[in-house]
Motif scaffolding. Sequence first.
Motif, PDB file in Angstrom:
ATOM      1  N   LEU A 175       0.831  -1.201   0.000  1.00 31.19           N
ATOM      2  CA  LEU A 175       0.000   0.000   0.000  1.00 31.19           C
ATOM      3  C   LEU A 175       0.866   1.251   0.000  1.00 31.19           C
ATOM      4  O   LEU A 175       0.636   2.193  -0.770  1.00 31.19           O
ATOM      5  N   ARG A 176       1.859   1.264   0.882  1.00 30.86           N
ATOM      6  CA  ARG A 176       2.726   2.435   0.993  1.00 30.86           C
ATOM      7  C   ARG A 176       3.503   2.664  -0.306  1.00 30.86           C
ATOM      8  O   ARG A 176       3.609   3.796  -0.797  1.00 30.86           O
ATOM      9  N   THR A 177       4.057   1.590  -0.873  1.00 33.90           N
ATOM     10  CA  THR A 177       4.831   1.708  -2.112  1.00 33.90           C
ATOM     11  C   THR A 177       3.971   2.243  -3.250  1.00 33.90           C
ATOM     12  O   THR A 177       4.394   3.124  -4.017  1.00 33.90           O
ATOM     13  N   ALA A 178       2.740   1.738  -3.371  1.00 35.03           N
ATOM     14  CA  ALA A 178       1.844   2.192  -4.443  1.00 35.03           C
ATOM     15  C   ALA A 178       1.488   3.660  -4.257  1.00 35.03           C
ATOM     16  O   ALA A 178       1.446   4.440  -5.221  1.00 35.03           O
ATOM     17  N   ARG A 179       1.233   4.064  -3.019  1.00 40.28           N
ATOM     18  CA  ARG A 179       0.888   5.463  -2.748  1.00 40.28           C
ATOM     19  C   ARG A 179       2.057   6.388  -3.093  1.00 40.28           C
ATOM     20  O   ARG A 179       1.895   7.412  -3.760  1.00 40.28           O
ATOM     21  N   GLU A 180       3.261   6.030  -2.613  1.00 42.07           N
ATOM     22  CA  GLU A 180       4.415   6.876  -2.845  1.00 42.07           C
ATOM     23  C   GLU A 180       4.780   6.942  -4.324  1.00 42.07           C
ATOM     24  O   GLU A 180       5.205   7.988  -4.823  1.00 42.07           O
ATOM     25  N   ALA A 181       4.598   5.824  -5.036  1.00 37.78           N
ATOM     26  CA  ALA A 181       4.898   5.813  -6.470  1.00 37.78           C
ATOM     27  C   ALA A 181       3.983   6.764  -7.236  1.00 37.78           C
ATOM     28  O   ALA A 181       4.370   7.338  -8.263  1.00 37.78           O
ATOM     29  N   ALA A 182       2.746   6.930  -6.725  1.00 40.16           N
ATOM     30  CA  ALA A 182       1.808   7.857  -7.359  1.00 40.16           C
ATOM     31  C   ALA A 182       2.044   9.299  -6.934  1.00 40.16           C
ATOM     32  O   ALA A 182       1.399  10.214  -7.459  1.00 40.16           O
ATOM     33  N   GLY A 183       2.948   9.525  -5.975  1.00 35.95           N
ATOM     34  CA  GLY A 183       3.256  10.868  -5.524  1.00 35.95           C
ATOM     35  C   GLY A 183       2.239  11.458  -4.567  1.00 35.95           C
ATOM     36  O   GLY A 183       2.148  12.688  -4.435  1.00 35.95           O
ATOM     37  N   ALA A 216      -1.751  12.367   3.840  1.00 35.04           N
ATOM     38  CA  ALA A 216      -2.906  13.240   4.031  1.00 35.04           C
ATOM     39  C   ALA A 216      -3.789  13.267   2.787  1.00 35.04           C
ATOM     40  O   ALA A 216      -5.029  13.227   2.882  1.00 35.04           O
ATOM     41  N   ARG A 217      -3.151  13.330   1.609  1.00 39.62           N
ATOM     42  CA  ARG A 217      -3.917  13.328   0.362  1.00 39.62           C
ATOM     43  C   ARG A 217      -4.655  12.001   0.185  1.00 39.62           C
ATOM     44  O   ARG A 217      -5.811  11.970  -0.235  1.00 39.62           O
ATOM     45  N   MET A 218      -3.986  10.914   0.525  1.00 41.57           N
ATOM     46  CA  MET A 218      -4.619   9.591   0.395  1.00 41.57           C
ATOM     47  C   MET A 218      -5.811   9.475   1.328  1.00 41.57           C
ATOM     48  O   MET A 218      -6.839   8.893   0.971  1.00 41.57           O
ATOM     49  N   GLU A 277     -11.380  -4.117   1.702  1.00 40.15           N
ATOM     50  CA  GLU A 277     -11.990  -2.840   1.336  1.00 40.15           C
ATOM     51  C   GLU A 277     -10.932  -1.753   1.157  1.00 40.15           C
ATOM     52  O   GLU A 277     -11.012  -0.936   0.237  1.00 40.15           O
ATOM     53  N   LEU A 278      -9.912  -1.760   2.028  1.00 42.74           N
ATOM     54  CA  LEU A 278      -8.872  -0.741   1.920  1.00 42.74           C
ATOM     55  C   LEU A 278      -8.045  -0.947   0.651  1.00 42.74           C
ATOM     56  O   LEU A 278      -7.697   0.017  -0.038  1.00 42.74           O
ATOM     57  N   ILE A 279      -7.732  -2.196   0.337  1.00 45.06           N
ATOM     58  CA  ILE A 279      -7.019  -2.477  -0.917  1.00 45.06           C
ATOM     59  C   ILE A 279      -7.829  -1.965  -2.092  1.00 45.06           C
ATOM     60  O   ILE A 279      -7.303  -1.312  -3.006  1.00 45.06           O
ATOM     61  N   GLU A 280      -9.129  -2.264  -2.082  1.00 42.98           N
ATOM     62  CA  GLU A 280      -9.997  -1.832  -3.172  1.00 42.98           C
ATOM     63  C   GLU A 280      -9.983  -0.310  -3.308  1.00 42.98           C
ATOM     64  O   GLU A 280      -9.903   0.235  -4.413  1.00 42.98           O
ATOM     65  N   ARG A 281     -10.043   0.399  -2.197  1.00 42.51           N
ATOM     66  CA  ARG A 281     -10.072   1.855  -2.230  1.00 42.51           C
ATOM     67  C   ARG A 281      -8.747   2.420  -2.758  1.00 42.51           C
ATOM     68  O   ARG A 281      -8.729   3.363  -3.551  1.00 42.51           O
ATOM     69  N   TYR A 282      -7.613   1.851  -2.325  1.00 47.28           N
ATOM     70  CA  TYR A 282      -6.319   2.282  -2.841  1.00 47.28           C
ATOM     71  C   TYR A 282      -6.248   2.053  -4.355  1.00 47.28           C
ATOM     72  O   TYR A 282      -5.758   2.904  -5.114  1.00 47.28           O
ATOM     73  N   GLU A 283      -6.725   0.882  -4.798  1.00 48.70           N
ATOM     74  CA  GLU A 283      -6.678   0.577  -6.229  1.00 48.70           C
ATOM     75  C   GLU A 283      -7.526   1.555  -7.030  1.00 48.70           C
ATOM     76  O   GLU A 283      -7.143   1.993  -8.113  1.00 48.70           O
ATOM     77  N   GLN A 284      -8.694   1.910  -6.498  1.00 46.22           N
ATOM     78  CA  GLN A 284      -9.571   2.847  -7.200  1.00 46.22           C
ATOM     79  C   GLN A 284      -8.915   4.215  -7.326  1.00 46.22           C
ATOM     80  O   GLN A 284      -8.957   4.850  -8.384  1.00 46.22           O
ATOM     81  N   VAL A 285      -8.299   4.677  -6.242  1.00 48.24           N
ATOM     82  CA  VAL A 285      -7.700   6.013  -6.232  1.00 48.24           C
ATOM     83  C   VAL A 285      -6.433   6.063  -7.079  1.00 48.24           C
ATOM     84  O   VAL A 285      -6.221   7.001  -7.859  1.00 48.24           O
ATOM     85  N   LEU A 286      -5.585   5.039  -6.950  1.00 49.05           N
ATOM     86  CA  LEU A 286      -4.279   5.062  -7.605  1.00 49.05           C
ATOM     87  C   LEU A 286      -4.306   4.511  -9.022  1.00 49.05           C
ATOM     88  O   LEU A 286      -3.389   4.754  -9.805  1.00 49.05           O
TER      89      LEU A 286
END
Length: 382
Positions: free
Chosen positions: A20-28, A32-34, A58-67
């Motif tokens: 999760l962290r790696t995917a978020r950081e890769a998207a910049g 707080a934004r996430m 559910e959290l994985i799904e939400r990260y995938e939708q956003v990123l």
Amino acid sequence: MEQDAGLPPSTDDTRSPSRLRTAREAAGYSLARMAALTHFSKPYLGLVETGRRSVTAELIERYEQVLGVAIGTALDPVRITHEWLLGDTPASLQLRAGRQIGVSLVEALETRVVELRHLDDTVSSSHMLPVITKELGAANVLARDAAYSDAVGRRLFTAVGELAQLAGWVASDAGQYVKAKQFYLSGVSATETIGDRVLGAQLLSCLSYQLANIGRRDDAMLIARSAVSGATGATPVARALLLERYAWAAARLRDTAAARRALDAADDAYERRSDGIPEPEWVYWLNRAEIDVMAARCAIEVGAPARAEPLLTRALAGYASEHIREVALYQTWLAESYAETGDLDAARATLGQAQAAAERADSARLQRRVTAIANLIDRRAT
């Protein structure tokens, strides 16, 4: 949403906090934004990403939708779609020893499925979902543990697939998207058991519709196209329904040409319907007005809102008023067409009708639409 306090982190690599962290950081994206985009709190996401709270589906799904990237691999809808499309039909039913059931029990279950499907027209998702989930669970137990003939087994697994589709649709309407996806894909498994590719396509196209609305639109397009391609033997109205959902996925991707081709093909398929061709009961609701509504929605989505207003106005004029949720949903699209063409007074008046209905309909899908169109009107007014 944040009920997992105190649970240990998952050991499943598909639910690794680092992914999760790696995917978020890769998207910049900052934490707080996430948090703002996923509607989870920043402290909670921090605890999850550092392994002090469990990673939920559910959290994985939400990260995938956003990123817009795949993080988890369990219940990957694109993978399962390809397996469904390319896999061989099983040679025979895999039956388990147990209590013998006969035609009368399956007939009662089939009747119940039809009753529940029609109740969904007028009863809220919060009331329907527990009932359908219980019915689906009981049907799954029968399919797993009972003994039955091949003919009875085929009807039983068909009922399981139809219940799974209905459960997924109602869960999605209630905003329970992860649960809805699980229902849809479990239904696909049931249809694979008996080689019913048309019902399998219906389940996959429902999943595509959900993804087109709240998930990855390219996945929605791929799944919808696969559903159309793989539905060998589909009757005219069933095929029209699958093509409608393909058109919606294309429109959400702003692929105007593909959406137009799919809508034309849906029109052609619907015109081939005949009293001599029995249709599956689950297409009972699809008529010319519904096809016009989808054409109007696609027109708005691809930037041609002026074409939508007459289609929606005509469809709403003939719609049963007791179908509160559907009427209100169509009013939100009519309000959107007014807003996009600059008639803000008409947009506000129409949305006001939808908003009044939303207070009674208990539908997350409807409430999300009302909020989105209210924001659109506000933007157009400034």
